[in-house]
Every structure is written in structure tokens, then in C-alpha cells.
Design a protein around this motif. Structure first.
Motif, short mmCIF file in Angstrom:
data_model
loop_
_atom_site.label_atom_id
_atom_site.label_comp_id
_atom_site.label_asym_id
_atom_site.label_seq_id
_atom_site.Cartn_x
_atom_site.Cartn_y
_atom_site.Cartn_z
N ILE A 1 4.97 31.85 10.90
CA ILE A 1 5.46 31.86 12.29
C ILE A 1 4.79 33.00 13.06
CG2 ILE A 1 7.49 32.28 13.75
CD1 ILE A 1 9.14 30.82 11.52
N SER A 2 4.73 34.18 12.47
CA SER A 2 4.15 35.33 13.18
C SER A 2 2.63 35.21 13.33
CB SER A 2 4.51 36.64 12.48
OG SER A 2 3.86 36.74 11.23
N GLN A 3 1.98 34.42 12.48
CA GLN A 3 0.52 34.25 12.54
C GLN A 3 0.11 32.92 13.18
OE1 GLN A 3 -0.23 34.58 8.38
NE2 GLN A 3 -0.06 36.80 8.36
N ARG A 4 1.05 32.23 13.78
CA ARG A 4 0.84 30.86 14.27
C ARG A 4 -0.44 30.70 15.08
NH1 ARG A 4 5.51 28.86 16.97
NH2 ARG A 4 6.73 30.58 16.19
N ASN A 5 -0.81 31.68 15.88
CA ASN A 5 -1.99 31.53 16.75
C ASN A 5 -3.27 32.03 16.11
OD1 ASN A 5 -0.53 30.35 18.86
ND2 ASN A 5 0.17 32.36 19.54
N GLU A 6 -3.20 32.48 14.86
CA GLU A 6 -4.37 32.98 14.15
C GLU A 6 -4.88 31.99 13.10
OE1 GLU A 6 -3.08 36.71 12.44
OE2 GLU A 6 -1.99 37.16 14.30
N LEU A 7 -4.10 30.95 12.81
CA LEU A 7 -4.42 30.04 11.73
C LEU A 7 -4.94 28.71 12.26
CD1 LEU A 7 -1.20 30.67 9.58
CD2 LEU A 7 -3.46 31.72 9.28
N GLN B 1 3.70 25.99 14.66
CA GLN B 1 2.69 25.37 15.52
C GLN B 1 2.18 26.39 16.53
OE1 GLN B 1 1.28 22.16 15.41
NE2 GLN B 1 2.28 22.31 13.42
N PRO B 2 0.88 26.43 16.78
CA PRO B 2 0.33 27.37 17.76
C PRO B 2 0.97 27.16 19.13
CG PRO B 2 -1.42 26.33 16.51
CD PRO B 2 -0.16 25.61 16.15
N ARG B 3 1.27 28.26 19.80
CA ARG B 3 1.83 28.21 21.16
C ARG B 3 1.78 29.59 21.77
NH1 ARG B 3 7.06 25.75 21.58
NH2 ARG B 3 7.54 27.01 23.36
N GLY B 4 1.98 29.65 23.04
CA GLY B 4 1.97 30.93 23.75
C GLY B 4 3.14 31.80 23.35
N PRO B 5 3.07 33.08 23.70
CA PRO B 5 4.17 33.99 23.35
C PRO B 5 5.49 33.52 23.96
CG PRO B 5 2.30 35.19 24.28
CD PRO B 5 2.01 33.73 24.44
N ASP B 6 6.51 33.46 23.15
CA ASP B 6 7.83 33.02 23.59
C ASP B 6 8.85 33.55 22.60
OD1 ASP B 6 10.17 31.76 24.31
OD2 ASP B 6 9.29 29.76 24.43
N PRO B 7 9.41 34.75 22.84
CA PRO B 7 10.38 35.33 21.91
C PRO B 7 11.58 34.42 21.66
CG PRO B 7 9.76 36.93 23.59
CD PRO B 7 9.15 35.62 23.98
N GLY B 8 11.98 33.67 22.67
CA GLY B 8 13.10 32.74 22.49
C GLY B 8 12.77 31.66 21.48
N MET C 1 12.82 33.09 17.93
CA MET C 1 14.20 33.23 17.44
C MET C 1 14.75 31.87 17.01
SD MET C 1 15.80 36.08 20.02
CE MET C 1 17.44 35.77 19.41
N THR C 2 14.45 30.83 17.77
CA THR C 2 14.89 29.48 17.40
C THR C 2 14.28 29.08 16.06
OG1 THR C 2 15.17 28.83 19.71
CG2 THR C 2 14.87 27.05 18.12
N CYS C 3 12.99 29.35 15.88
CA CYS C 3 12.32 29.02 14.62
C CYS C 3 12.97 29.75 13.45
CB CYS C 3 10.83 29.37 14.69
SG CYS C 3 9.91 28.28 15.78
N ARG C 4 13.32 31.00 13.64
CA ARG C 4 13.94 31.76 12.55
C ARG C 4 15.35 31.25 12.25
NH1 ARG C 4 9.94 34.92 14.49
NH2 ARG C 4 8.76 36.04 12.92
N ARG C 5 16.09 30.79 13.28
CA ARG C 5 17.41 30.19 13.04
C ARG C 5 17.26 28.88 12.28
NH1 ARG C 5 18.44 31.42 18.34
NH2 ARG C 5 18.58 29.24 18.92
N LEU C 6 16.27 28.07 12.66
CA LEU C 6 16.03 26.81 11.94
C LEU C 6 15.64 27.09 10.49
CD1 LEU C 6 14.04 24.88 14.69
CD2 LEU C 6 16.35 24.35 13.86
N LEU C 7 14.84 28.11 10.28
CA LEU C 7 14.45 28.50 8.93
C LEU C 7 15.67 28.91 8.11
CD1 LEU C 7 12.45 29.19 6.70
CD2 LEU C 7 11.99 31.35 7.88
N ALA C 8 16.56 29.71 8.69
CA ALA C 8 17.77 30.14 7.98
C ALA C 8 18.63 28.93 7.62
CB ALA C 8 18.56 31.13 8.82
N THR C 9 18.76 27.98 8.54
CA THR C 9 19.54 26.77 8.28
C THR C 9 18.91 25.96 7.14
OG1 THR C 9 20.24 26.70 10.58
CG2 THR C 9 20.43 24.65 9.32
N TYR C 10 17.60 25.83 7.18
CA TYR C 10 16.88 25.08 6.14
C TYR C 10 17.08 25.73 4.77
CZ TYR C 10 12.84 23.09 3.66
OH TYR C 10 12.03 22.47 2.75
N LEU C 11 16.91 27.04 4.70
CA LEU C 11 17.06 27.74 3.43
C LEU C 11 18.49 27.65 2.91
CD1 LEU C 11 14.79 30.84 4.06
CD2 LEU C 11 14.27 28.82 2.67
#
Length: 193
Positions: A100-106, A163-170, A173-183
Motif C-alpha cells: 500500500i505504501s509503495q503503490r506508486n513505485e511498483l 492500486q496506483p493512485r494519487g496521494p489520498d490519506p483517507g 486509511m480505508t485500505c488499512r481498515r479493509l486489510l484489518a477486516t480481511y485479516l
């Protein structure tokens, strides 16, 4: 007396151009896909088309390079997650958060990048899957993974969140909540049919 440069070290301007080309190509592939014109990449990097072709003689060479270094980074992420986590669920969290943190580098096939062509890059993918399999097996032993899950499913889920996308802290945070739910769901036993 000036220090002598090794014949194997690239000149500093060549190294800067290489880095600029890689950054520009990564951004261009994310923006326009793998068929982005080579002239666009050169212009984005601030170099001439000849400089681009000196570093990467063909589009395939450039895309293979971007994909290979991306898989090297994902492998490093998997190794760090496996080593640094106390539980398997924590290792998977670290692995996917790194993506997630490297999304725009990969530049990866599941991020709209080219399919894998290089046997060396395919070997990296297999190493990543092997580490993820070890993490999953560890999770079965430590009780943090009870669901039937495969390394490919972990990679696909991580790719969806990263997925690559522009900076969006919101969004992060949504991605990390989805990750927590998945785990959390991976740790929930499957009810009997």
C-alpha cells in the motif's frame, strides 16, 4: 589528484538519467498503461529519446526492468514481514501495508503492468509465493490463520488495495481498515456446512 573512476561505475549523469527514466516510466505506465509512447517517458524524465534508448534499447527491456525491480521490492517486503512479525497475521499485515505504501513505485501485472516474460522475474514471483506459503503455514500453527487461503489470494488482495493512485490519506486509511477486516476474517474458523 582526482580519484579514478572504476570502468564499471556509471557516470553520475548516467546514473541520474537512469533514475529519472525509471521514475518517469513508472509514472507513465501507471497513467497510460504499458503502451505509453517512449517519447512521453523521455520527455517526462527530461532527457532525449536517444538517452532513453541507450539505457533501455526497447520497450520490452524497459518494461521487463520495471517489473523485475518491482518484484525484487515485493520479495524484500515478504522477507522483512516474515522476519519481523511475531504472528503470521502480523506478517501478512506488514507485507500488504508495504505494498500500500509503495503503490506508486511498483509496476506489476496486477497493477496494470505488463505480463511476466522474464524467467528471472518469474523465479522472484515463486520465491514470494513460497514465503507467503510459509507465513500461512505458520499462521495455521499459531492460530492466527484458520481459513483456507493461498499465496495467490494474498497477493491479489494486496494488489487490489495497492492500486496506483494519487496521494489520498483517507483512501490509505480505508485500505488499512479493509486489510484489518480481511485479516480478522482469516482467523475466524469456517462454520460447518
Amino acid at each position: 589528484m582526482a580519484a579514478m573512476r572504476s570502468s564499471r561505475e556509471p557516470r553520475s549523469d548516467a546514473a541520474r538519467n537512469h533514475e529519472a527514466l525509471v521514475r518517469a516510466a513508472t509514472g507513465a505506465v501507471h497513467r497510460e498503461g504499458p503502451r505509453v509512447p517512449m517519447a512521453t517517458i523521455a520527455a517526462d524524465a527530461g532527457v532525449g529519446i536517444g538517452t532513453l534508448y541507450r539505457h533501455f534499447p526497447s520497450r520490452e527491456d524497459l518494461l521487463d526492468y520495471l517489473t523485475h525491480v518491482s518484484f525484487e521490492q515485493v520479495l524484500a517486503n515478504a522477507q522483512a514481514a516474515e522476519r519481523g512479525a511475531t504472528t503470521a497475521a502480523e506478517a501478512l499485515r506488514r507485507f500488504i501495508e508495504a505494498a500500500i505504501s509503495q503503490r506508486n513505485e511498483l509496476v506489476l501485472p496486477l497493477h496494470g503492468g505488463p505480463p511476466l516474460r522474464s524467467p528471472k522475474t518469474r523465479a522472484l514471483r515463486e520465491q514470494i509465493h513460497k514465503i507467503l506459503r510459509q507465513i500461512i503455514d505458520r499462521g495455521r500453527a499459531d492460530g492466527t490463520i484458520r481459513q483456507n487461503v493461498t499465496p495467490r489470494e494474498i497477493v491479489v488482495f494486496g494488489a487490489m488495495l495497492a492500486q496506483p493512485r494519487g496521494p489520498d490519506p483517507g483512501w490509505d486509511m480505508t485500505c488499512r481498515r479493509l486489510l484489518a477486516t480481511y485479516l480478522a476474517g482469516l482467523g475466524t474458523p469456517t462454520p460447518p456446512p
